[in-house]
Design an enzyme around this catalytic site. Structure first.
Site, mmCIF file in Angstrom:
data_model
loop_
_atom_site.group_PDB
_atom_site.id
_atom_site.type_symbol
_atom_site.label_atom_id
_atom_site.label_comp_id
_atom_site.label_asym_id
_atom_site.label_seq_id
_atom_site.Cartn_x
_atom_site.Cartn_y
_atom_site.Cartn_z
ATOM 1 N N ASP A 257 30.868 -12.790 -85.129
ATOM 2 C CA ASP A 257 31.548 -13.748 -84.265
ATOM 3 C C ASP A 257 30.491 -14.267 -83.281
ATOM 4 O O ASP A 257 29.403 -13.690 -83.151
ATOM 5 C CB ASP A 257 32.746 -13.117 -83.543
ATOM 6 C CG ASP A 257 33.701 -14.184 -83.001
ATOM 7 O OD1 ASP A 257 33.298 -15.367 -82.925
ATOM 8 O OD2 ASP A 257 34.844 -13.858 -82.647
HETATM 9 C C1 BGC Z 1 35.908 -17.092 -81.706
HETATM 10 C C2 BGC Z 1 35.887 -17.394 -83.183
HETATM 11 C C3 BGC Z 1 35.291 -18.763 -83.406
HETATM 12 C C4 BGC Z 1 33.905 -18.814 -82.785
HETATM 13 C C5 BGC Z 1 33.233 -20.163 -82.931
HETATM 14 C C6 BGC Z 1 34.547 -17.285 -81.076
HETATM 15 O O1 BGC Z 1 34.606 -17.136 -79.693
HETATM 16 O O2 BGC Z 1 36.340 -15.761 -81.502
HETATM 17 O O3 BGC Z 1 37.186 -17.341 -83.716
HETATM 18 O O4 BGC Z 1 35.239 -19.052 -84.775
HETATM 19 O O5 BGC Z 1 34.024 -18.548 -81.389
HETATM 20 O O6 BGC Z 1 33.899 -21.124 -82.197
#
Ligand code: BGC
Length: 842
Positions: A257
């Site tokens: 993530d």
């Molecule tokens: C979120 C993800 C997301 C990523 C990119 C993260 O903070 O938890 O779900 O895909 O950011 O935006």
């Protein structure tokens, strides 16, 4: 592995050449049986230097992977997900219903078609991998991102998630199942340590992912921010290397993530790609770790193979989009099939327009666009329509009077400004504000891009311009503000760059005025500023909002305006004079958000009091809720009809209008239990914890708890009414089966006993009637949605395999089926079991 022909001009041509050479070599080697078979990706990796391999394992930028020009290996473009294609330039796209709504359809085939069109939309914008779907199980009704994910039940979540992955990937766009695993809350989301038993992991939290991975083979998995049993998920050797890549034989890529990587050793544990780029923990640190012998060459090779495999999969040529594919109609069908009719006393719905002279439409969500949640899934909608607009449109030729009153305001902070308040020009022949993008920070010269903007909540915009100008760009929105009422207008800005706002020539917000610093979703530094201005109804005033880009690539802007609120008295007066009242209530644009759990199941802003007063004033009251999960309904006994419309995407208002007036027949079923009280929820005592959250409820999540402990829910899992009625009969199945390898086939009949065509979801639950370990009273193991014409009967069969009867044995560390008696229970919901059959496993 298949490599399709690649054009000789393609950047990927060299890779292709290397692959076919390598493939030939592999085949040869295999034929002689002197070395184990090696994939062409492994061959290609063997031709990369260590530096090149390591370079592949971290992003190049926030949304791209690292290319290797020497070999023509291209970079891939990623985007969020899951509700639509979120554009990093803030371009509008189709907003589909959110995850819970998608699950409430209980219709995997429909979701596969929806995701296919979503994939085509992504592809047409150059997106090769979507950061979706979100498959985390709902542990608590308060989970801040429950709206984005599917269900409290891993089987339903797994089936719907697999359908989403299949649909997306059939359009040539990679799915990224996220967030692996036990990412069930937003409080302390970057660090929280989820303490979960192996059995709860296997039967509940991993189970959704396992199902999706085995059934649909997603090209990527995103590891979660949180820790599980003391180890960060991005470096969780057991769950990444042993379970995901080992036991489940997953051949795709594991990416972190955004910002979830904790050190270079994550590569040894099974993390393949650090995101976002450029490298922070991988890159040079990973190179050093390999040279120091802390990360093995084989881990690097394996990760590089997986990156190349993803590039190969996501760059295959695709057939042109089929002409009959229409995002809008699928977004509307999904919204329509998701609507769950929770209560319908005396068949109040559908509303009979012939018997209606006047309808009151009231509530804070009636004339607002409440279609999605906040955070990384937020998409700039291609279309904005409120329920009031949709109903007016639907009934335009009917001799019915529609009266509207807002009644109350449910927004926690001023909502994203309503484009209908603005026009680029004083003559108001267009709605929205003029927007001009400048490739410099002093707004000099001509704008490089201009248009009319209608959405003032931007989760990422201007990324291309940021790259072109090295972060030196600015944007100005300008036009006129047309106040709909006399009174004070509250202004609220959240921005990652800096802003200046002028209304009626007064500077209301500027960088040197008081501000408050915050981190959006715990990761993006931003500033909030507030102001207010008193305006007169109908007196247009000039407005200008200037944004200077943040120094980092992620631009965020939310321009909020709160209009003076309506009063409950106006709404009650409207209700008293109407034949029917439709109350649009529930969550607001700000209550379902990434980065923040809900504080309770209550709906805010005096809505409960409003609903009580309205239903006392008019007994024909229908409450239509927007919700990302369960909400408390203290007024339930006084309201004859209640509809859960979720956060239904950009065509949701039209879908709800159709359903209320009988143009469609509701068929959504709840993908989670609605408890009466939050305290009834099994995670209540330990959710959300602080540094640690203990999953003491184990496998007893959602209905598994309510059923086993006989706690009456407000509305049970799987519940949802129809305008049709269905009769279940003729359940047939074997009396016995082998416990060693049960493969049980059952059949039954369902008849539509009404005068209306409708759809029914048949749910198959299994109860282990005697078990050595405590087991839930019943668990969903199969389901099917049937469309039935009036009077039509369909016969349907279900296959129940070993896993349908098994539990995870922590002591033996494996799935186990115990001989004995099982009940197969067929329901229209988890608490409306229509047929049952006993079976002995021997
Ligand atoms: C979120 C993800 C997301 C990523 C990119 C993260 O903070 O938890 O779900 O895909 O950011 O935006």
């Amino acid at each position: 592995m298949t490599i399709l022909p690649v054009s000789k001009t393609s950047k990927f041509y060299l890779l292709y050449l290397i692959c076919i050479t390598a493939f030939a070599w592999t085949t040869n080697a295999h034929a002689k049986s002197t070395t184990p078979p090696t994939s062409s990706f492994e061959q290609l990796v063997s031709q990369l230097t260590l530096e090149e391999k390591v370079s592949l394992l971290a992003g190049e930028s926030a949304w791209t992977t690292m290319p290797i020009k020497r070999l023509g290996i291209p970079s891939l473009l990623f985007s969020d997900g899951p509700t639509g294609v979120r554009s990093v330039d803030g371009d509008p796209a189709t907003v589909f219903p959110v995850g819970v709504a998608v699950a409430a359809t209980w219709n995997p085939l429909l979701i596969e078609r929806m995701a296919h069109t979503l994939g085509q939309e992504a592809r047409s914008r150059g997106i090769q991998v979507l950061l979706a779907p979100m498959a985390n199980v709902h542990r608590s009704p308060l989970g801040g991102r429950n709206f984005e994910s599917y269900s409290e039940d891993p089987y339903l979540g797994g089936k719907i998630g697999a359908a989403y992955v299949r649909g997306l990937q059939s359009a040539g766009v990679g799915a990224t199942v996220k967030h692996f695993v036990a990412n069930n809350q937003e409080h302390n989301r970057l660090f929280i340590d989820a303490i979960v038993s192996d059995r709860a992991l296997r039967e509940i939290y991993l189970a959704t992912f396992e199902h999706i991975i085995k059934e649909a083979k997603p090209w990527a998995v995103m590891s979660a921010y949180n820790q599980v049993n003391g180890s960060f998920m991005s470096s969780h050797q057991t769950l990444l290397r042993k379970v995901l890549k080992g036991e489940w034989a997953y051949d795709g890529l594991v990416m972190s993530d955004w910002g979830a990587t904790h050190g270079a050793l994550a590569a040894e544990a099974g993390l393949d790609l650090e995101m976002p780029g450029p490298a922070k923990h991988f890159g040079q640190q990973l190179l050093d770790a390999v040279k120091a012998g802390k990360v093995s060459q084989s881990a690097i090779d394996d990760a590089a193979v997986r990156v190349l495999r993803l590039i190969d999969r996501a760059t295959q040529p695709q057939p042109p989009a089929k002409a009959d594919v229409d995002q809008s109609s699928l977004a509307k069908t999904v919204a329509s099939e998701a609507i769950a009719l929770l209560k319908n006393e005396d068949d109040l719905l559908p509303l009979d327009i012939k018997k209606t002279k006047r309808i009151a439409i009231v509530g804070p969500n009636a004339d607002a666009v409440i279609i999605q949640g906040g955070g990384s899934s937020h998409v700039v909608p291609a279309l904005k329509q409120t329920p009031l607009e949709a109903i007016r449109g639907l009934l335009q030729d009917e001799p019915v009077e529609i009266i509207y009153a807002q009644g109350t305001d449910n927004e926690l902070i001023p909502p994203g400004a309503d484009y209908r308040l603005f026009s680029p020009t004083r003559d108001r022949n267009q709605l929205g504000l003029k927007v001009d993008f400048y490739s410099n920070s002093d707004l000099s010269g001509s704008p490089v891009k201009s248009g009319v903007d209608r959405h003032f909540e931007k989760v990422g915009f201007g990324t291309s311009l940021f790259q072109q100008t090295d972060g030196q760009f600015a944007v100005r929105w300008s036009g006129y503000f047309f106040p709909p009422k006399d009174g004070d207008y509250q202004i609220h800005l959240i921005q990652s760059g800096s802003v200046e706002l002028k209304i009626d020539s007064k500077t209301l917000v500027s960088p040197d005025m008081p501000s408050h610093k915050l981190k959006l979703a715990d990761i993006i530094p931003a500033t909030t500023q507030a102001a207010s201005i008193s305006l007169k109804k109908g007196q247009a005033v000039p407005v200008s909002l200037t944004y200077h880009a943040a120094k980092f690539p992620f631009q965020f802007l939310r321009f909020g305006v709160r209009t003076p609120s309506g009063t409950p008295e106006e709404a009650i007066a409207a209700a008293k004079t109407a034949d029917f009242v439709l109350v649009f209530a529930g969550v607001s644009t700000t209550s379902e958000q990434e980065g923040q759990d809900r504080s309770s199941m209550a709906i805010h802003g005096g809505q409960n009091e409003l609903i009580e007063a309205i239903s006392a004033a008019n007994s024909n009251t229908v409450v239509v809720l927007n919700n990302g999960g369960p909400v408390a309904m203290p007024w339930i006994n006084g309201v004859p009809a209640v509809v859960s419309a979720w956060l239904p995407g950009q065509h949701g208002a039209a879908a709800v209008a159709d359903m209320l007036f009988g143009r469609s027949n509701p068929s959504g079923k709840l993908p989670m239990t609605f408890p009466y009280l939050l305290e009834d929820n099994p995670s209540h005592a330990t959710f959300p914890g602080d540094k640690v959250t203990r999953y003491d409820e184990g496998i007893f999540v959602g209905y598994r708890h309510y059923d086993t402990k006989s706690v009456a829910p407000l509305f049970p899992f799987g519940h949802g009414l129809s305008y049709s009625t269905f009769q279940y009969s003729k359940l047939n199945g074997p009396q016995t089966a082998s416990a060693a390898d049960p493969m049980v086939h059952i059949t039954l009949e369902v008849k539509n006993t009404s005068q209306r065509a409708g759809s029914e979801t048949v749910q198959v639950y299994i109860s282990d009637l005697k078990s050595t370990l405590p087991r839930p009273t019943q668990e969903l193991k199969s389901f099917a949605k049937l469309a039935l014409q009036p009077g039509e009967t369909k016969r349907i069969g279900f296959e129940l395999d070993k896993r349908s009867f098994a539990f995870w044995d922590d002591a033996e560390q494996q799935w186990r089926v115990e001989p004995g008696l099982f009940a197969i229970r067929i329901g229209s919901s988890s608490r409306d079991i229509r047929l049952a059959h006993e079976l002995e496993l021997k």
